[in-house]
Design a protein around this motif. Structure first.
Motif, PDB file in Angstrom:
ATOM      1  N   VAL A 114      14.604 -46.122  61.021  1.00 55.41           N
ATOM      2  CA  VAL A 114      15.220 -45.430  59.896  1.00 55.41           C
ATOM      3  C   VAL A 114      16.701 -45.320  60.226  1.00 55.41           C
ATOM      4  O   VAL A 114      17.077 -44.899  61.333  1.00 55.41           O
ATOM      5  N   VAL A 115      17.559 -45.741  59.287  1.00 56.69           N
ATOM      6  CA  VAL A 115      18.994 -45.764  59.557  1.00 56.69           C
ATOM      7  C   VAL A 115      19.737 -44.814  58.633  1.00 56.69           C
ATOM      8  O   VAL A 115      19.228 -44.386  57.599  1.00 56.69           O
ATOM      9  N   HIS A 116      20.945 -44.486  59.045  1.00 53.38           N
ATOM     10  CA  HIS A 116      21.835 -43.648  58.242  1.00 53.38           C
ATOM     11  C   HIS A 116      22.664 -44.554  57.337  1.00 53.38           C
ATOM     12  O   HIS A 116      23.520 -45.306  57.809  1.00 53.38           O
ATOM     13  N   ALA A 117      22.386 -44.503  56.040  1.00 56.98           N
ATOM     14  CA  ALA A 117      23.093 -45.350  55.079  1.00 56.98           C
ATOM     15  C   ALA A 117      24.410 -44.697  54.682  1.00 56.98           C
ATOM     16  O   ALA A 117      24.450 -43.516  54.334  1.00 56.98           O
ATOM     17  N   VAL A 118      25.497 -45.477  54.722  1.00 57.98           N
ATOM     18  CA  VAL A 118      26.819 -44.967  54.363  1.00 57.98           C
ATOM     19  C   VAL A 118      27.530 -45.979  53.475  1.00 57.98           C
ATOM     20  O   VAL A 118      27.811 -47.096  53.893  1.00 57.98           O
TER      21      VAL A 118
ATOM     22  N   ARG B 166      23.379 -47.431  61.360  1.00 58.81           N
ATOM     23  CA  ARG B 166      22.849 -47.179  62.693  1.00 58.81           C
ATOM     24  C   ARG B 166      21.618 -46.279  62.606  1.00 58.81           C
ATOM     25  O   ARG B 166      21.449 -45.558  61.620  1.00 58.81           O
ATOM     26  N   PRO B 167      20.748 -46.285  63.612  1.00 63.29           N
ATOM     27  CA  PRO B 167      19.570 -45.410  63.585  1.00 63.29           C
ATOM     28  C   PRO B 167      19.941 -43.959  63.292  1.00 63.29           C
ATOM     29  O   PRO B 167      20.958 -43.458  63.780  1.00 63.29           O
ATOM     30  N   ILE B 168      19.102 -43.323  62.489  1.00 65.70           N
ATOM     31  CA  ILE B 168      19.372 -41.975  62.021  1.00 65.70           C
ATOM     32  C   ILE B 168      19.409 -40.986  63.173  1.00 65.70           C
ATOM     33  O   ILE B 168      18.660 -41.096  64.139  1.00 65.70           O
ATOM     34  N   ARG B 169      20.299 -40.018  63.084  1.00 64.21           N
ATOM     35  CA  ARG B 169      20.318 -38.866  63.983  1.00 64.21           C
ATOM     36  C   ARG B 169      20.124 -37.645  63.091  1.00 64.21           C
ATOM     37  O   ARG B 169      21.007 -37.271  62.331  1.00 64.21           O
TER      38      ARG B 169
ATOM     39  N   ALA C 185      13.655 -35.859  66.393  1.00 63.36           N
ATOM     40  CA  ALA C 185      14.457 -36.480  67.450  1.00 63.36           C
ATOM     41  C   ALA C 185      14.162 -37.963  67.615  1.00 63.36           C
ATOM     42  O   ALA C 185      14.237 -38.500  68.715  1.00 63.36           O
ATOM     43  N   THR C 186      13.858 -38.648  66.517  1.00 63.49           N
ATOM     44  CA  THR C 186      13.512 -40.064  66.576  1.00 63.49           C
ATOM     45  C   THR C 186      13.929 -40.744  65.282  1.00 63.49           C
ATOM     46  O   THR C 186      14.174 -40.081  64.270  1.00 63.49           O
ATOM     47  N   SER C 187      14.004 -42.072  65.345  1.00 66.99           N
ATOM     48  CA  SER C 187      14.261 -42.861  64.132  1.00 66.99           C
ATOM     49  C   SER C 187      13.020 -43.669  63.752  1.00 66.99           C
ATOM     50  O   SER C 187      13.113 -44.597  62.954  1.00 66.99           O
ATOM     51  N   GLU C 188      11.870 -43.308  64.341  1.00 67.50           N
ATOM     52  CA  GLU C 188      10.605 -43.992  64.042  1.00 67.50           C
ATOM     53  C   GLU C 188      10.167 -43.648  62.619  1.00 67.50           C
ATOM     54  O   GLU C 188      10.153 -42.475  62.236  1.00 67.50           O
TER      55      GLU C 188
END
Length: 232
Positions: free
Chosen positions: A14-18, A26-29, A34-37
């Motif tokens: 799962v990524v952070h869309a901008v 990049r993978p979501i924070r 606490a995961t991008s799964e």
């Protein structure tokens, strides 16, 4: 007004869309987990919002790098029939919907989202409706222009339409209510959903006053910026 949480898939994460700048995703924070799964993030989004609907953008499929078949199947199995997954996987026609949905198997209820960025056969919307899928159309915009066709031909629109301004996604710049208003003038009795830009509860209120039936929200949910009362 419905808040529909958003999950963007790329390279198995799962990524952070901008701003629609996909090469920079990049993978979501997230403050939610606490995961991008994908399954863990999906559960966290649904738990945080109480929403019965999850919007999933398979960016691998949209970018023609391959659909996340295994991840999508896992989401369907894990979330079950109580959750509706609105899936945009770069569908160009109805055949591509049938192929991917068949590969994902049973589980959560899948709804095809036809994005004008990818759609090549306008008849796919009617074909999907005839097959009982209740499709959603996403009118895509980027860089101040409409992507693809159908933006001016409301006769082809299904009952549910998303106004997707990619520039506003993850940009913390507020929702694009001007584009939304222009589509609203053409939409008649259709249910309109916006996407991108919501930062807080005041943005949700503005969108509701503009006539939105719902809004797709990602970053603000991960940042815990909406509050429980806005999501109830």
């Amino acid at each position: 007004m419905q808040v529909i949480p958003v999950l963007d898939l790329l390279d198995g994460h799962v990524v952070h869309a901008v701003r629609g700048e996909r090469s920079r995703y990049r993978p979501i924070r997230s403050s939610l987990c606490a995961t991008s799964e994908p399954v863990a993030v999906a559960r966290a989004l649904l738990r945080a919002t109480g929403a019965p609907t999850l919007y999933v953008a398979d960016l691998g499929a949209i970018l023609e790098r391959g659909a996340h078949v295994d991840a999508l199947a896992a989401l369907c199995d894990a979330l079950g029939q109580g959750v509706s997954i609105w899936l945009d996987a770069g569908f160009s026609d109805f055949a591509s919907v049938r192929a991917l949905f068949g590969a994902c198997g049973a589980g959560a209820s899948l709804v095809p989202v036809f994005g004008t960025e990818s759609l090549r056969d306008a008849g796919a919307i009617a074909d999907a409706a005839a097959a009982g899928y209740e499709p959603v159309l996403s009118l895509d915009y980027h860089g101040g222009r409409a992507l693809g066709s159908l933006h001016g031909d409301s006769a082809c629109w299904p009952m549910r339409v998303i106004v997707m301004t990619l520039d506003q996604v993850g940009a913390r710049a507020g929702p694009d209510l001007d584009t939304f208003a222009a589509v609203r003038e053409m939409a008649g009795e259709r249910l309109l959903f916006g996407a991108g830009g919501v930062r807080d509860r005041s943005d949700l209120a503005r969108a509701s006053r503009a006539g939105a039936h719902g809004w797709l929200v990602g970053s603000a949910v991960h940042e815990l910026a909406l509050g429980v009362s806005a999501l109830a």
